[in-house]
Structures are given as C-alpha cells and as structure tokens.
Design an enzyme around this catalytic site. Structure first.
Site, short mmCIF file in Angstrom:
data_model
loop_
_atom_site.label_atom_id
_atom_site.label_comp_id
_atom_site.label_asym_id
_atom_site.label_seq_id
_atom_site.Cartn_x
_atom_site.Cartn_y
_atom_site.Cartn_z
N SER A 222 -10.68 -1.52 4.00
CA SER A 222 -9.86 -1.77 5.20
C SER A 222 -9.48 -0.44 5.81
CB SER A 222 -8.57 -2.50 4.84
OG SER A 222 -8.83 -3.75 4.30
N ARG B 12 0.84 -1.21 0.00
CA ARG B 12 0.00 0.00 0.00
C ARG B 12 0.88 1.26 0.00
NH1 ARG B 12 -3.02 -3.83 -0.38
NH2 ARG B 12 -5.06 -4.07 0.57
N GLU C 268 -4.94 2.60 7.21
CA GLU C 268 -4.65 2.39 5.81
C GLU C 268 -5.35 3.50 5.02
OE1 GLU C 268 -5.32 0.45 1.85
OE2 GLU C 268 -6.88 0.89 3.29
N1 EPU Z 1 -10.31 -12.41 10.69
C1 EPU Z 1 -10.78 -12.58 11.98
N2 EPU Z 1 -12.06 -12.18 12.27
C2 EPU Z 1 -12.88 -11.65 11.31
C3 EPU Z 1 -12.39 -11.48 9.99
C4 EPU Z 1 -11.09 -11.87 9.71
O1 EPU Z 1 -10.09 -13.10 12.85
O2 EPU Z 1 -14.01 -11.32 11.65
C5 EPU Z 1 -8.93 -12.84 10.37
C6 EPU Z 1 -8.97 -14.17 9.66
O3 EPU Z 1 -7.95 -14.98 10.17
C7 EPU Z 1 -8.67 -13.81 8.25
C8 EPU Z 1 -7.75 -12.64 8.45
O4 EPU Z 1 -8.33 -11.91 9.51
O5 EPU Z 1 -8.06 -14.85 7.57
C9 EPU Z 1 -7.49 -11.78 7.24
O6 EPU Z 1 -8.69 -11.44 6.62
P1 EPU Z 1 -8.74 -11.34 5.02
O7 EPU Z 1 -7.87 -12.37 4.42
O8 EPU Z 1 -10.14 -11.23 4.61
O9 EPU Z 1 -8.04 -10.01 4.63
P2 EPU Z 1 -7.50 -8.76 5.42
O10 EPU Z 1 -6.13 -9.02 5.88
O11 EPU Z 1 -8.51 -8.39 6.41
C10 EPU Z 1 -6.48 -7.69 3.25
C11 EPU Z 1 -6.53 -6.35 2.57
C12 EPU Z 1 -7.85 -6.20 1.83
C13 EPU Z 1 -7.91 -7.29 0.78
C14 EPU Z 1 -7.83 -8.64 1.50
C15 EPU Z 1 -7.77 -9.78 0.53
C16 EPU Z 1 -5.20 -4.82 3.92
C17 EPU Z 1 -5.22 -3.69 4.89
N3 EPU Z 1 -6.39 -5.30 3.56
O12 EPU Z 1 -7.51 -7.68 4.24
O13 EPU Z 1 -7.84 -4.93 1.17
O14 EPU Z 1 -9.11 -7.21 0.03
O15 EPU Z 1 -6.63 -8.71 2.30
O16 EPU Z 1 -6.53 -9.80 -0.10
O17 EPU Z 1 -4.13 -5.25 3.49
C18 EPU Z 1 -8.46 -2.64 1.38
O18 EPU Z 1 -7.26 -2.37 1.32
O19 EPU Z 1 -9.34 -1.74 1.52
C19 EPU Z 1 -8.89 -4.04 1.36
C20 EPU Z 1 -10.15 -4.41 1.50
#
Ligand code: EPU
Length: 354
Positions: A254, A162, A350
């Site tokens: 995010s 990012r 972010e």
């Molecule tokens: N999780 C929990 N509780 C919840 C939801 C998630 O514990 O209620 C944990 C789970 O272990 C899950 C982990 O959080 O596996 C990560 O969640 P996820 O893989 O959905 O993605 P993220 O890390 O939350 C990032 C990006 C998103 C992108 C997704 C998919 C950032 C800040 N965010 O989110 O980007 O779509 O991965 O690649 O890097 C954005 O930047 O606006 C965005 C949505």
C-alpha cells in the site's frame, strides 16, 4: 559482518530503486552491532529491514544497516499462551508459516506480508483485522544514543494504525530493534470478520462492513474446527489475487494510508453513503484510499516507469523495472492532487520516503 562502501541498494528495496548508499553494514549478532565503531560510520544512519515499505528518493549519503539476527525461540510450548522470542532479521512470513505449522493462533491473518520481524514491530504491520502490535508483549532494542540495550513493553511501544513509538519524530532512528517477544495462543481463535476471508474459506455468511474488521460483528464459525494453516492459506489466496508479488513486480505494498475523516466529511465524500467505509469506535470514518483513487480514474495511470496497479490502486508498482524515484514521486503527487480536488481529502503516504 559485512561492510561495503558505495553500495547499490536495488536488491535491498522491494521497489527496486537503483540508488546507492555511502556505506552498507550487515551484522549477524547483537554483539556485532554493539561492537560497531559508530563514530567512524558515514552519517546519517538508517536501519532497514527487507526494504519492503521504503521509497529511496535519491542516493543515501550515510550508512544503511541491516540485521541478520535470525532465531525463533519458543519460551514454553507447553502453555496455552505461547511466548515466542524472534530475532529482528527473521523474515516475517517465515515466522508466520512456522507458527501456523505448530497450530498456534495469532499471526495467521498477517500471512505473506513482506518484510522482517524488527521492521514489523516498528511499522505495526496489519492486515485482515489484525495488527502485529496486538501480538507483541515486548521489544528489545539497542539504543544508538546511549549505546545500550533497552526493553519496551507493549504499552510503551504506543501502537496505532501503522504507527509506534519508534516512528515518532523524537525517537526516529534512535532504537534498533534486535528481537521481539510475541504471544501466540493454542486457544481456538480464528479472526474471520474481514471482508473476503469467509468466502475464501468457503464459510457462508459475511460479517463486518466493507473496509475493515469489527470484532463485535464476528459471526459464529459454523465449522468450529479450522486450523491456523487453513486461515493462512485463505489469506495467501486473497493477497495473491490483489497484490503484486514483489519478486515479480517492484512495489512497496500500500502506498497510501487509508484516511480517517469526520462523519460530516464522509457525507460530503459520499452524499448517499454508498462509498465503502468503516465506522471507527471514536465516531470517525475510515474510507479506503483505493476506492478514492479508483474513482479518480487512476487505475493503470503511468508516469515514466511507474504505474498504479490495476488490481489494487492503493499500490504503485515499478512497472518497467527501471522506474526512477522521480517517476514514483510524480505519480504520487498526481494521485494526491487528484484525490484532493475531487474529494477534498489529503492522502498521506504509508511508504516511508528516504
Ligand atoms: N477498492 C476499490 N477499487 C479497487 C480496490 C479496492 O474501490 O480497485 C475499495 C474496495 O471497497 C475495498 C477497499 O477499497 O473493499 C479496501 O480494499 P482492501 O480491503 O483490499 O484493503 P486496503 O484498505 O486497500 C488495507 C491495508 C493493506 C492490507 C489490507 C487488508 C492500509 C494502507 N493497507 O488495504 O496493507 O493488506 O487492508 O487488511 O491500511 C500494506 O500496508 O502495504 C498493505 C497491503
């Protein structure tokens, strides 16, 4: 070209914050941008895309600029690697939809990300194991300081998580992206390593660890004849399950970055190692902020009109439709304090605060 004074920005940011700017400028061509009388515009200048990663914290005293430069030009469709020049004002997902229709690989995992092409190149948007910087070969800008056109190669853009040259404090706000050169490919190259994609495509066997992609773990694709469109459709299904539709519920995706910690810190965060995490090549560990926020019990937490989204606690939403910047900032601070207290980790937003 449209110039308006004392302009309401609520339709120009997906968080739907009702704030005003002193002046709003929307232009259709590079010529119009170059021809603007910058000396006369209220300062400071702020260039935005679709406003999908911004939090306006108060009225903006200067000029907000927006590009309507919209074209998608395939430089040579006959090649295996297809270079495409795209105007900064094109909606990112319209671009992805079109390339998938043409059967081109590269952008499909970045489906349904809100925002425009110019901002995507500044922010280095990423999802499901792919970042836009991986696809970019060059960025064309207008340099507001020198008042001339400049080009940056991918290496010069200094892409990181990012992050890019355009976000560095010494360059912030100096370059207006006018078009982006991306390289897509006809070579069969689905990226299925991120958790959940195979499931969504009905392919057995899940590769990769929990939080992100690891190309070395890519398993053989037993189908072998997926199309970019099929992968796009799967990504859209995954995103719709987890993320609010900005048309229905204001948010900026995010809200926090996923923190990167040392092995020792991770052992402190999760003594038995059971917390979701992703080992980075440099020995550090990325821990999902969503997991920490969830663990702190913040799901559904409310401050005024703002709330932590139940299905993905990394997202703050404008629950009432009338949340104020103060509501969002109060919720942000509560989350940062809570995570700091419980895990000793400082979360960083972010979403860009203006
Ligand atoms: N999780 C929990 N509780 C919840 C939801 C998630 O514990 O209620 C944990 C789970 O272990 C899950 C982990 O959080 O596996 C990560 O969640 P996820 O893989 O959905 O993605 P993220 O890390 O939350 C990032 C990006 C998103 C992108 C997704 C998919 C950032 C800040 N965010 O989110 O980007 O779509 O991965 O690649 O890097 C954005 O930047 O606006 C965005 C949505």
């Amino acid at each position: 070209m449209r110039i308006q004074l004392n302009y309401d920005l609520s339709a120009q940011n997906t968080f739907r914050m009702k704030v005003f700017c002193a002046c709003w400028v929307e232009y259709e061509t590079v010529k119009e941008l170059e021809g603007l009388n910058f000396d006369k515009l209220p300062k400071p200048l702020l260039h935005i895309g679709a406003g999908s990663n911004l939090l306006f914290t108060k009225d903006f005293p200067g000029t907000v600029l927006h590009s309507n430069i919209e074209f998608i030009k395939y430089i040579d469709m006959g090649l295996q690697e297809v270079p495409v020049m795209v105007g900064a004002g094109v909606l990112w997902d319209n671009f992805v939809a079109e390339t998938c229709r043409h059967g081109l690989w590269g952008a499909e995992n970045l489906s349904l990300i809100p925002g425009e092409v110019g901002a995507a190149a500044v922010q280095n948007i990423g999802a499901y194991g792919v970042e836009v910087g991986d696809l970019i070969s060059g960025v064309v800008c207008f340099d507001l300081q020198e008042r001339k056109k400049v080009r940056f190669s991918r290496a010069e853009c200094r892409y990181g998580y990012r992050d890019s040259l355009f976000k560095q404090p010494e360059f912030r706000g100096r370059y207006v992206v006018t078009s982006v050169l991306l390289r897509l490919t006809r070579q069969y190259s689905p990226r299925l390593e991120y958790k959940g994609i195979r499931e969504a495509l009905g392919i057995p066997g899940q590769a990769g660890n929990d939080a992100a992609a690891d190309p070395s773990r890519v398993m053989a694709d037993p189908i072998g004849h997926l199309t970019p469109q099929q992968v796009r459709d799967a990504i859209i299904r995954i995103r719709r399950q987890k993320l609010p539709d900005p048309e229905e519920l204001g948010s900026a995706g995010s809200f926090f970055k996923n923190p990167v910690v040392s092995r020792e810190e991770f052992a402190r965060i999760s003594p038995d190692g059971s917390a979701p995490h992703y080992d980075l090549p440099d020995g550090m560990v990325k821990v999902p902020a969503a997991w920490m926020i969830d663990r702190c019990g913040f799901k559904g937490a409310v401050e005024g009109g703002a709330a932590v989204y139940e299905k993905q606690p990394l997202v703050i939403v404008n629950q009432s439709g009338e949340a104020s910047p103060e509501d969002v900032l109060a919720l942000e601070q509560r989350i940062i304090n809570g995570v700091q207290e419980r895990f000793g980790v400082t979360l960083h937003p972010e979403v860009e605060h203006i």
